[in-house]
Design an enzyme around this catalytic site. Structure first.
Site, mmCIF file in Angstrom:
data_model
loop_
_atom_site.group_PDB
_atom_site.id
_atom_site.type_symbol
_atom_site.label_atom_id
_atom_site.label_comp_id
_atom_site.label_asym_id
_atom_site.label_seq_id
_atom_site.Cartn_x
_atom_site.Cartn_y
_atom_site.Cartn_z
ATOM 1 N N HIS A 78 -7.686 -3.336 4.693
ATOM 2 C CA HIS A 78 -7.082 -2.142 4.557
ATOM 3 C C HIS A 78 -7.734 -1.187 3.571
ATOM 4 O O HIS A 78 -8.284 -0.223 3.936
ATOM 5 C CB HIS A 78 -5.523 -2.259 4.176
ATOM 6 C CG HIS A 78 -4.851 -0.922 3.819
ATOM 7 N ND1 HIS A 78 -5.167 -0.436 2.507
ATOM 8 C CD2 HIS A 78 -4.021 -0.150 4.335
ATOM 9 C CE1 HIS A 78 -4.446 0.786 2.646
ATOM 10 N NE2 HIS A 78 -3.858 0.911 3.562
ATOM 11 N N ASN A 79 -7.945 -1.777 2.459
ATOM 12 C CA ASN A 79 -8.905 -1.024 1.347
ATOM 13 C C ASN A 79 -10.318 -0.759 1.921
ATOM 14 O O ASN A 79 -10.824 0.323 1.675
ATOM 15 C CB ASN A 79 -8.752 -1.853 0.302
ATOM 16 C CG ASN A 79 -7.443 -1.707 -0.559
ATOM 17 O OD1 ASN A 79 -6.531 -1.473 0.044
ATOM 18 N ND2 ASN A 79 -7.469 -1.831 -2.041
ATOM 19 N N GLU B 24 -10.186 2.005 4.166
ATOM 20 C CA GLU B 24 -9.674 2.976 3.401
ATOM 21 C C GLU B 24 -11.002 3.591 2.668
ATOM 22 O O GLU B 24 -11.130 4.881 2.650
ATOM 23 C CB GLU B 24 -8.697 2.504 2.091
ATOM 24 C CG GLU B 24 -8.483 3.727 1.108
ATOM 25 C CD GLU B 24 -7.447 3.062 0.023
ATOM 26 O OE1 GLU B 24 -6.540 2.496 0.318
ATOM 27 O OE2 GLU B 24 -7.968 2.830 -1.005
ATOM 28 N N LYS C 200 -4.822 -6.832 3.428
ATOM 29 C CA LYS C 200 -4.645 -5.752 2.512
ATOM 30 C C LYS C 200 -5.973 -5.233 1.900
ATOM 31 O O LYS C 200 -6.286 -4.218 1.687
ATOM 32 C CB LYS C 200 -3.783 -5.800 1.138
ATOM 33 C CG LYS C 200 -3.815 -4.807 0.221
ATOM 34 C CD LYS C 200 -3.095 -3.434 0.761
ATOM 35 C CE LYS C 200 -3.610 -2.253 -0.064
ATOM 36 N NZ LYS C 200 -3.839 -2.232 -1.453
ATOM 37 N N SER D 285 0.870 -1.313 0.040
ATOM 38 C CA SER D 285 -0.254 0.220 -0.008
ATOM 39 C C SER D 285 0.915 1.398 0.195
ATOM 40 O O SER D 285 1.994 1.550 0.487
ATOM 41 C CB SER D 285 -0.870 -0.010 1.235
ATOM 42 O OG SER D 285 -1.669 1.351 1.196
HETATM 43 C C1 6PG Z 1 -3.218 1.426 -1.578
HETATM 44 C C2 6PG Z 1 -4.432 1.555 -2.196
HETATM 45 C C3 6PG Z 1 -4.441 1.007 -3.616
HETATM 46 C C4 6PG Z 1 -5.561 1.664 -4.468
HETATM 47 C C5 6PG Z 1 -6.749 0.818 -4.679
HETATM 48 C C6 6PG Z 1 -7.919 1.870 -4.576
HETATM 49 O O1 6PG Z 1 -3.346 0.726 -0.681
HETATM 50 O O2 6PG Z 1 -2.211 1.827 -2.017
HETATM 51 O O3 6PG Z 1 -5.456 1.009 -1.395
HETATM 52 O O4 6PG Z 1 -4.414 -0.336 -3.441
HETATM 53 O O5 6PG Z 1 -5.515 2.793 -4.516
HETATM 54 O O6 6PG Z 1 -6.789 0.167 -5.918
HETATM 55 O O7 6PG Z 1 -8.976 0.792 -4.774
HETATM 56 P P1 6PG Z 1 -10.298 1.559 -5.647
HETATM 57 O O8 6PG Z 1 -9.968 1.637 -7.196
HETATM 58 O O9 6PG Z 1 -11.215 0.395 -5.413
HETATM 59 O O10 6PG Z 1 -10.711 2.922 -4.958
#
Ligand code: 6PG
Length: 465
Positions: free
Chosen positions: A191-192, A195, A188, A133
């Site tokens: 994590h998303n 996010e 991970k 990430s």
């Molecule tokens: C990270 C982000 C990365 C990314 C995702 C966003 O941890 O660096 O989470 O993995 O930006 O692809 O996901 P979406 O396109 O679903 O918003």
């Protein structure tokens, strides 16, 4: 001289990680596929472009790439998740030998990672599903890295991954062995999920201020910016301040961006897996559904013209906003961490949540002051909501969160994540719930039985209603 580490896939992330690793003094073998007129001599040209890559070797045929690597080979795959990953593994497979280690740094679904682990196991090849990430800048300057798979294989790749990872406040690498199987990609994914909700909560604050108080984006940034010096500090809030201040001529850039949020699937996986495991993550799912609903722009426009719901002006107290925001965030993190705890039980992973939160304190997208506090909490207790830090956050934010949701909804401003957090809080701390009525209804129409409070044996009862 052979290369010590290989990287396959020179997209944005692959390139940044390559430069990061080369700058630490590792001799790299870099591979990018050949696609006529589209991807030609990608590795070679890339090496020529950056001085830190002068020792690196560039390839577009896999046999020579594999040949150039010291054994056991350590190869990081930075290709698209899904079938592209399988194709790359299949193409590499004939050149690999027992003991070699493949590290998948993409956002793969953890169950796919587990199948790949078992497919390669027979040949003695280790497959490490590894969350990475931090986006492009993180990959270049230090990402947060979440490697899962065989523990002994991790020992062989840790000197590389820990060197390129971001460092926490004490200088320790934001990279740690997560656990066996697909646990690296699982965390991970969560994590998303966290996010998505962190982003949506900020978007809802923005909506409240923009339509409920008529502040312009710059004035909203003025409210958020001081928060960056306190406990609400986070990378996502920090970039939001910059985003809100950005103009194009006389116009705020945010006003020129179409309000349809996209996604690449990790938030959906988080919600699906949470349902499979029976874990409620309403704040995260609300963030996902908010994105889905935003995508129906044409319908929204049509409905709004037929039955307008105009946001009304509301009184916003900045302190109340901040306290509500902090509590809603805390509840978002609580949901993500409970999901990981349940997954650890179900899949028999030994997850160290304090260590996990620690590697999310820098490098990754959800790095924040709160993550540091959460790392501390998990070093003392496994129940986030039973820790004094939670009580403190609840004390400070409970009234504010409930008031904000009430006022915001009354002013016709949608607050899916704030509302979900408020309901989550009320339900989590509710000693007696109305679930007994659900049990009675189930028993009434389907003889599904229920347990009685006056019989602790757990015996199942049925009533002829
Ligand atoms: C990270 C982000 C990365 C990314 C995702 C966003 O941890 O660096 O989470 O993995 O930006 O692809 O996901 P979406 O396109 O679903 O918003």
């Amino acid at each position: 001289m052979k290369a010590v580490f290989g990287i396959v896939g020179l997209g944005v992330m692959g390139k940044s990680l390559s430069r990061n690793m080369a700058s630490k003094g590792f001799r790299l073998a870099l591979f990018n596929r050949y696609v006529q007129d589209k991807e030609e001599a990608v590795a070679e040209n890339f090496i020529r472009e950056f001085p830190e890559l002068e020792d690196a070797l560039g390839f577009e045929d896999l046999a020579s790439f594999a040949q150039s690597l010291e054994r056991p080979r350590k190869i990081l795959l930075m290709v698209q998740a899904g079938s592209a990953t399988d194709q790359t593994i299949d193409a590499l497979r004939p050149y690999l030998e027992a003991g070699d280690i493949l590290i998948d740094g993409g956002n793969a679904f953890f169950k796919d990672t587990e199948s790949r682990i078992s497919d390669l196991k027979e040949a003695g090849i280790h497959f490490m599903g590894t969350g990475v990430s931090g986006g492009e800048a993180g990959a270049l300057n230090g990402p947060s890295i979440m490697p899962g798979g065989d523990a002994a294989a991790y020992e062989k790749i840790s000197p590389f991954l820990e060197q390129i990872a971001a460092k926490d406040i004490n200088g320790k690498p934001c990279c740690t062995y997560i656990g066996s199987g697909g646990s690296g990609h699982f965390v991970k994914m969560v994590h998303n999920g966290i996010e998505y909700a962190e982003m949506q909560l900020i978007a809802e604050l923005y909506a409240l201020l923009r339509w409920g108080t008529q502040l312009n984006p710059d004035e909203i940034a003025d409210i958020f910016e001081p928060w960056l010096s306190g406990p609400a500090n986070s990378y996502l809030l920090e970039i939001t301040v910059s985003i809100l201040r950005k103009t194009e001529g006389e116009t705020f850039l945010i006003d020129l961006i179409l309000d349809q949020a996209a996604n690449k699937g990790t938030g959906s996986w988080t919600s699906i897996v949470a349902s499979d495991l029976g874990v409620a993550i309403p704040t995260i799912t609300a963030a996902l559904f908010a994105r889905f609903q935003s995508a129906f722009k044409a319908e929204r426009v049509q409905y709004a013209s037929q039955f307008p719901m105009h946001p009304e002006m509301l009184e916003v107290d900045v302190k109340e906003l901040l306290d509500a925001y902090q509590l809603a965030r805390f509840l978002n993190h609580q949901q993500g961490f409970v999901l990981m705890q349940q997954a650890a039980i179900q899949f028999e992973w030994q997850l160290n949540l304090s260590e996990l939160a620690r590697i999310w304190t820098n490098g990754c997208i959800i790095r924040s002051q709160m993550m540091r506090d959460i790392s501390h909490v998990f070093s003392e207790s496994q129940l986030l909501l039973a820790h004094p830090l939670a009580w403190h956050t609840l004390d400070a934010g409970k009234e504010a969160l409930l008031a904000l949701v009430g006022k915001g909804l009354a002013a016709q401003i949608p607050l899916p994540c704030f509302s979900a957090s408020a309901n989550y809080m009320l339900m989590a701390f509710q000693e007696d719930s109305s679930a007994n009525l659900i049990q009675a209804q189930r028993d009434f129409f389907g003889a599904h039985t229920y347990q009685r409070v006056d019989d602790p044996s757990g015996k199942k009862y049925h009533t002829n209603w």
